[in-house]
Design a protein around this motif. Structure first.
Motif, PDB file in Angstrom:
ATOM      1  N   LEU A 366       0.841  -1.206   0.000  1.00  0.00           N
ATOM      2  CA  LEU A 366       0.000   0.000   0.000  1.00  0.00           C
ATOM      3  C   LEU A 366       0.869   1.246   0.000  1.00  0.00           C
ATOM      4  CD1 LEU A 366      -2.814  -0.847   2.589  1.00  0.00           C
ATOM      5  CD2 LEU A 366      -3.178  -0.195   0.205  1.00  0.00           C
ATOM      6  N   GLU A 367       1.866   1.244   0.846  1.00  0.00           N
ATOM      7  CA  GLU A 367       2.771   2.385   0.955  1.00  0.00           C
ATOM      8  C   GLU A 367       3.450   2.664  -0.375  1.00  0.00           C
ATOM      9  OE1 GLU A 367       5.690   3.394   4.531  1.00  0.00           O
ATOM     10  OE2 GLU A 367       6.566   1.899   3.182  1.00  0.00           O
ATOM     11  N   GLN A 368       3.883   1.589  -1.050  1.00  0.00           N
ATOM     12  CA  GLN A 368       4.567   1.738  -2.336  1.00  0.00           C
ATOM     13  C   GLN A 368       3.592   2.205  -3.417  1.00  0.00           C
ATOM     14  OE1 GLN A 368       7.911   1.305  -3.473  1.00  0.00           O
ATOM     15  NE2 GLN A 368       6.894   2.261  -5.205  1.00  0.00           N
ATOM     16  N   ALA A 369       2.449   1.540  -3.511  1.00  0.00           N
ATOM     17  CA  ALA A 369       1.503   1.846  -4.580  1.00  0.00           C
ATOM     18  C   ALA A 369       0.951   3.264  -4.464  1.00  0.00           C
ATOM     19  CB  ALA A 369       0.357   0.832  -4.559  1.00  0.00           C
ATOM     20  N   LEU A 370       0.676   3.708  -3.234  1.00  0.00           N
ATOM     21  CA  LEU A 370       0.040   5.008  -3.027  1.00  0.00           C
ATOM     22  C   LEU A 370       1.040   6.146  -2.895  1.00  0.00           C
ATOM     23  CD1 LEU A 370      -2.721   3.874  -0.492  1.00  0.00           C
ATOM     24  CD2 LEU A 370      -2.916   4.185  -2.970  1.00  0.00           C
ATOM     25  N   LEU A 371       2.327   5.829  -3.015  1.00  0.00           N
ATOM     26  CA  LEU A 371       3.392   6.839  -2.931  1.00  0.00           C
ATOM     27  C   LEU A 371       3.344   7.576  -1.594  1.00  0.00           C
ATOM     28  CD1 LEU A 371       3.070   8.366  -6.543  1.00  0.00           C
ATOM     29  CD2 LEU A 371       4.471   6.443  -5.791  1.00  0.00           C
ATOM     30  N   LEU A 372       3.111   6.832  -0.506  1.00  0.00           N
ATOM     31  CA  LEU A 372       3.017   7.446   0.812  1.00  0.00           C
ATOM     32  C   LEU A 372       4.386   7.931   1.276  1.00  0.00           C
ATOM     33  CD1 LEU A 372       0.717   4.890   2.680  1.00  0.00           C
ATOM     34  CD2 LEU A 372       0.054   6.964   1.450  1.00  0.00           C
ATOM     35  N   PRO A 373       4.428   8.997   2.084  1.00  0.00           N
ATOM     36  CA  PRO A 373       5.714   9.433   2.655  1.00  0.00           C
ATOM     37  C   PRO A 373       6.238   8.382   3.625  1.00  0.00           C
ATOM     38  CG  PRO A 373       3.888  10.619   3.673  1.00  0.00           C
ATOM     39  CD  PRO A 373       3.304   9.841   2.523  1.00  0.00           C
ATOM     40  N   VAL A 374       7.552   8.242   3.698  1.00  0.00           N
ATOM     41  CA  VAL A 374       8.138   7.190   4.535  1.00  0.00           C
ATOM     42  C   VAL A 374       9.096   7.731   5.591  1.00  0.00           C
ATOM     43  CG1 VAL A 374       7.924   5.453   2.737  1.00  0.00           C
ATOM     44  CG2 VAL A 374      10.018   6.813   2.890  1.00  0.00           C
ATOM     45  N   GLY A 375       9.470   9.011   5.527  1.00  0.00           N
ATOM     46  CA  GLY A 375      10.431   9.558   6.470  1.00  0.00           C
ATOM     47  C   GLY A 375       9.850   9.770   7.856  1.00  0.00           C
ATOM     48  N   ARG A 376      10.673   9.558   8.868  1.00  0.00           N
ATOM     49  CA  ARG A 376      10.227   9.768  10.250  1.00  0.00           C
ATOM     50  C   ARG A 376       9.827  11.216  10.506  1.00  0.00           C
ATOM     51  NH1 ARG A 376      11.183   6.256  14.505  1.00  0.00           N
ATOM     52  NH2 ARG A 376      12.262   4.313  14.002  1.00  0.00           N
ATOM     53  N   VAL A 377      10.455  12.149   9.817  1.00  0.00           N
ATOM     54  CA  VAL A 377      10.178  13.561  10.072  1.00  0.00           C
ATOM     55  C   VAL A 377       8.886  14.022   9.429  1.00  0.00           C
ATOM     56  CG1 VAL A 377      12.608  14.120  10.328  1.00  0.00           C
ATOM     57  CG2 VAL A 377      11.564  14.247   8.067  1.00  0.00           C
ATOM     58  N   ASP A 378       8.328  13.216   8.538  1.00  0.00           N
ATOM     59  CA  ASP A 378       7.080  13.600   7.874  1.00  0.00           C
ATOM     60  C   ASP A 378       5.908  13.257   8.789  1.00  0.00           C
ATOM     61  OD1 ASP A 378       4.747  13.727   6.180  1.00  0.00           O
ATOM     62  OD2 ASP A 378       6.102  13.651   4.457  1.00  0.00           O
ATOM     63  N   PRO A 379       5.131  14.239   9.226  1.00  0.00           N
ATOM     64  CA  PRO A 379       4.022  13.961  10.163  1.00  0.00           C
ATOM     65  C   PRO A 379       2.932  13.093   9.563  1.00  0.00           C
ATOM     66  CG  PRO A 379       3.916  16.227   9.350  1.00  0.00           C
ATOM     67  CD  PRO A 379       5.215  15.679   8.883  1.00  0.00           C
ATOM     68  N   GLY A 380       2.893  12.967   8.245  1.00  0.00           N
ATOM     69  CA  GLY A 380       1.856  12.157   7.614  1.00  0.00           C
ATOM     70  C   GLY A 380       2.296  10.761   7.237  1.00  0.00           C
ATOM     71  N   ALA A 381       3.519  10.367   7.644  1.00  0.00           N
ATOM     72  CA  ALA A 381       4.041   9.053   7.265  1.00  0.00           C
ATOM     73  C   ALA A 381       3.353   7.963   8.084  1.00  0.00           C
ATOM     74  CB  ALA A 381       5.549   9.006   7.462  1.00  0.00           C
ATOM     75  N   ALA A 382       2.503   7.184   7.422  1.00  0.00           N
ATOM     76  CA  ALA A 382       1.719   6.154   8.121  1.00  0.00           C
ATOM     77  C   ALA A 382       2.603   5.114   8.786  1.00  0.00           C
ATOM     78  CB  ALA A 382       0.769   5.476   7.133  1.00  0.00           C
ATOM     79  N   ARG A 383       3.815   4.934   8.297  1.00  0.00           N
ATOM     80  CA  ARG A 383       4.741   3.953   8.872  1.00  0.00           C
ATOM     81  C   ARG A 383       5.069   4.296  10.320  1.00  0.00           C
ATOM     82  NH1 ARG A 383       8.513   0.146   7.148  1.00  0.00           N
ATOM     83  NH2 ARG A 383       7.500   0.230   5.121  1.00  0.00           N
ATOM     84  N   TRP A 384       5.037   5.596  10.655  1.00  0.00           N
ATOM     85  CA  TRP A 384       5.482   6.024  11.978  1.00  0.00           C
ATOM     86  C   TRP A 384       4.359   6.618  12.828  1.00  0.00           C
ATOM     87  CZ3 TRP A 384       9.808   3.677  12.044  1.00  0.00           C
ATOM     88  CH2 TRP A 384      10.618   3.628  10.913  1.00  0.00           C
ATOM     89  N   THR A 385       3.158   6.752  12.292  1.00  0.00           N
ATOM     90  CA  THR A 385       2.066   7.357  13.070  1.00  0.00           C
ATOM     91  C   THR A 385       1.237   6.344  13.841  1.00  0.00           C
ATOM     92  OG1 THR A 385       0.542   7.199  11.183  1.00  0.00           O
ATOM     93  CG2 THR A 385       1.846   9.238  11.391  1.00  0.00           C
ATOM     94  N   GLY A 386       1.532   5.072  13.671  1.00  0.00           N
ATOM     95  CA  GLY A 386       0.742   4.027  14.314  1.00  0.00           C
ATOM     96  C   GLY A 386      -0.207   3.333  13.364  1.00  0.00           C
ATOM     97  N   GLU A 387      -0.421   3.887  12.170  1.00  0.00           N
ATOM     98  CA  GLU A 387      -1.336   3.265  11.207  1.00  0.00           C
ATOM     99  C   GLU A 387      -0.793   1.919  10.723  1.00  0.00           C
ATOM    100  OE1 GLU A 387      -3.280   5.922   8.198  1.00  0.00           O
ATOM    101  OE2 GLU A 387      -1.938   7.412   9.091  1.00  0.00           O
ATOM    102  N   ARG A 388       0.527   1.849  10.529  1.00  0.00           N
ATOM    103  CA  ARG A 388       1.104   0.576  10.093  1.00  0.00           C
ATOM    104  C   ARG A 388       0.877  -0.502  11.147  1.00  0.00           C
ATOM    105  NH1 ARG A 388       5.777  -2.730  10.037  1.00  0.00           N
ATOM    106  NH2 ARG A 388       6.365  -3.396   7.926  1.00  0.00           N
ATOM    107  N   SER A 389       1.160  -0.180  12.402  1.00  0.00           N
ATOM    108  CA  SER A 389       0.975  -1.159  13.481  1.00  0.00           C
ATOM    109  C   SER A 389      -0.479  -1.591  13.581  1.00  0.00           C
ATOM    110  CB  SER A 389       1.435  -0.562  14.808  1.00  0.00           C
ATOM    111  OG  SER A 389       2.809  -0.271  14.783  1.00  0.00           O
ATOM    112  N   GLN A 390      -1.387  -0.642  13.444  1.00  0.00           N
ATOM    113  CA  GLN A 390      -2.815  -0.965  13.536  1.00  0.00           C
ATOM    114  C   GLN A 390      -3.232  -1.923  12.432  1.00  0.00           C
ATOM    115  OE1 GLN A 390      -5.421   2.391  13.040  1.00  0.00           O
ATOM    116  NE2 GLN A 390      -7.156   1.384  14.029  1.00  0.00           N
ATOM    117  N   LEU A 391      -2.806  -1.631  11.207  1.00  0.00           N
ATOM    118  CA  LEU A 391      -3.177  -2.484  10.082  1.00  0.00           C
ATOM    119  C   LEU A 391      -2.542  -3.865  10.210  1.00  0.00           C
ATOM    120  CD1 LEU A 391      -4.509  -2.775   7.260  1.00  0.00           C
ATOM    121  CD2 LEU A 391      -2.353  -1.986   6.281  1.00  0.00           C
TER     122      LEU A 391
END
Length: 503
Positions: A366-391
């Motif tokens: 999903l992250e790759q296909a949707l071109l989601l931000p991946v950096g820790r400093v990006d407040p919208g990066a789902a990888r670090w906001t808890g969305e990844r863990s939830q999914l």
């Protein structure tokens, strides 16, 4: 809504059902040729090869844990006639322009998979298994031979070694012995813990003989000294001496510690159960089904069942237990590259079925296909906001016992349909993928639809799909509505069963 349902049905119909090492050997060249030839002896001629896009989806998922981007697919098509072998080497051995990223992703993906081998879904753990996963990641990143990795697990001297595996399993010798033998030898011996095994020949003394190797191990919070010693254990008033499997004799050699002797015996290149189990698990991971299907009960296989597998295990051991080399060899083989077969009652000697993406693969794709931000400093990066863990946690509730098991239910489907990631993916103001597709001045409607299919499903739309969806967009009354139509198409693609399957 009826039209969206029709789009999903269209996708459902299309979705398929169902020692030293030389440079060449380290990349699986000679072993791949042997697998092709040996497979023909066992099964006859292989099925037809899958197409290039299907192959690319497979190897990206299996090696780096996500689907390829559209640009990576374009690069793959430009690699020339030998593109499949070149791609395998780039992904596994970190060659080419994205070398460091592929090396990191490959180590992370292998670590996640092997963590599930060592701690199967449903196992009660004490603490976070991420400690074990981090230890495995470092080992795979350094290309540590498989026998050395497992030897470190078997020869632990404290609960915190080797990623804290002993502590994760409750710091109990019997738990550790049963999980270690299941994962490394393909033997489920825990039924002999309280009595002789009711269905096979394992005795209670076999089980406790293995546990005795860890008789003096304590957890980090155990204050009292163990009443047993390394090499013996007491259960219900009876003391059991340490002993290897497949022998009635207890361990008597005193030249080294009992656990060191266990580790040496367990991981020896002369131990066919160890090398065959490892090869079987790697084959299952890549192809979907082990050369012997019941990977946790390899001791119950007949000599005929094991013939191909034992030969492959012997070659794996001869090549220095090189995990990446074996993966490369299998991925380059005709059997890995065979078309997936639809479910059938017809008896065939070899068939490749669809595999289910792991929870982490779903998110990372999903992250790759949707071109989601991946950096820790990006407040919208789902990888670090808890969305990844939830999914991942929600999808982990239904992880199957094998790569072919598809057990997701309504909660998992609803999370993908209505979750925040999906909602943002179809929002023109927030979706990077949609903006890139819709606002490109070089794309017509057919190009936009093809790009969405490549990004999400790693395939081009069929002509029927393309025609229907172009018409779907054209029927919208205004330009804004037409742009929003691409969000609806993307929603349908993300929620098709095809997205969570590796064909």
């Amino acid at each position: 809504m009826r039209l969206l349902t029709a789009l999903l049905l269209m996708l459902l119909v299309h979705a398929p059902c169902g020692s030293s090492i030389s440079w060449a050997d380290s990349r699986g060249e000679s072993l791949s040729k042997w697998i092709n030839e040996r497979g023909r002896v066992a099964w006859g001629e292989p099925p037809a090869k899958c197409d290039d896009l299907t192959f690319a989806r497979r190897v990206y998922l299996d090696i780096v844990g996500r689907t390829p981007s559209v640009s990576e697919l374009r690069d793959f098509q430009d690699l020339g006639e030998n593109r499949r072998d070149v791609l395998v080497e780039r992904l596994i051995f970190g060659e080419g322009p994205r070398a460091s990223a592929y090396q990191r992703l490959s180590a992370e993906n292998l670590a996640r998979h092997w963590r599930r081998v060592l701690i199967p879904p449903g196992t009660t753990v004490v603490g976070s298994p991420l400690t074990l996963e981090a230890w495995l990641k470092d080992a795979f990143a350094e290309r540590t031979p498989y026998d050395e990795m497992m030897r470190d697990l078997a020869a632990i001297r404290s609960a915190g070694e080797a990623g804290g595996y002993y502590q994760l399993l409750g710091a109990q010798p019997e738990n550790y012995a049963s999980q270690l033998t299941r994962s490394t030898l393909g033997v489920r011996i825990e039924c002999a813990q309280c009595h002789d095994h009711p269905f096979v020949d394992w005795k209670q003394e076999d089980f406790w003989g293995l546990a005795a190797f860890y008789g003096n191990m304590r957890g980090p919070n155990d204050a009292a000294a163990s009443t047993s010693s390394e090499g013996s254990i007491t259960y219900e008033g009876k003391t059991y001496p340490a002993k290897f499997l497949w022998t009635d004799q207890p361990l008597r050699d005193t030249a080294s510690s009992p656990r060191a002797r266990l580790a040496a015996w367990l991981t020896s290149s002369e131990n066919p159960q160890f090398s065959a189990t490892a090869a079987n698990r790697i084959w299952q991971y890549l192809v979907g089904r082990g050369l012997y299907a019941d990977v946790d009960n390899l001791d119950q296989a007949s000599p005929e069942d094991r013939k191909f597998l034992d030969e492959l295990g012997h070659r794996f051991a001869h090549d220095g237990f090189d995990v990446q080399g074996l993966i490369a060899a299998i991925c380059k083989s005709d059997w890995y590259q065979a078309e997936s077969l639809e479910a059938t009652t017809e008896e065939v000697d070899f068939q490749r079925r669809l595999k289910v993406l792991s929870p982490e693969q779903v998110f990372d794709s999903l992250e790759q296909a949707l071109l989601l931000p991946v950096g820790r400093v990006d407040p919208g990066a789902a990888r670090w906001t808890g969305e990844r863990s939830q999914l991942v946690n929600r999808l982990s509730e239904t992880v199957g016992a094998t790569p072919e098991d598809y057990a997701s239910g309504i909660p998992q489907a609803l999370m993908l349909m209505n979750g925040q990631l999906t909602s943002e993916a179809i929002d023109l103001d927030r979706s990077r993928l949609l903006r890139a597709v819709v606002e490109s001045p070089f794309f017509n409607d057919r190009d936009r639809i093809e790009t969405l299919f490549l990004a999400v499903l790693t395939r081009e739309p069929t002509e029927a799909e393309r025609t229907a969806l172009v018409q779907f967009v054209a029927d919208k009354p205004a330009e804004k509505s037409q742009k929003q139509a691409y969000g609806e198409i993307l929603w349908a693609l993300l929620n098709s069963p095809e997205f969570v399957l590796c064909r």
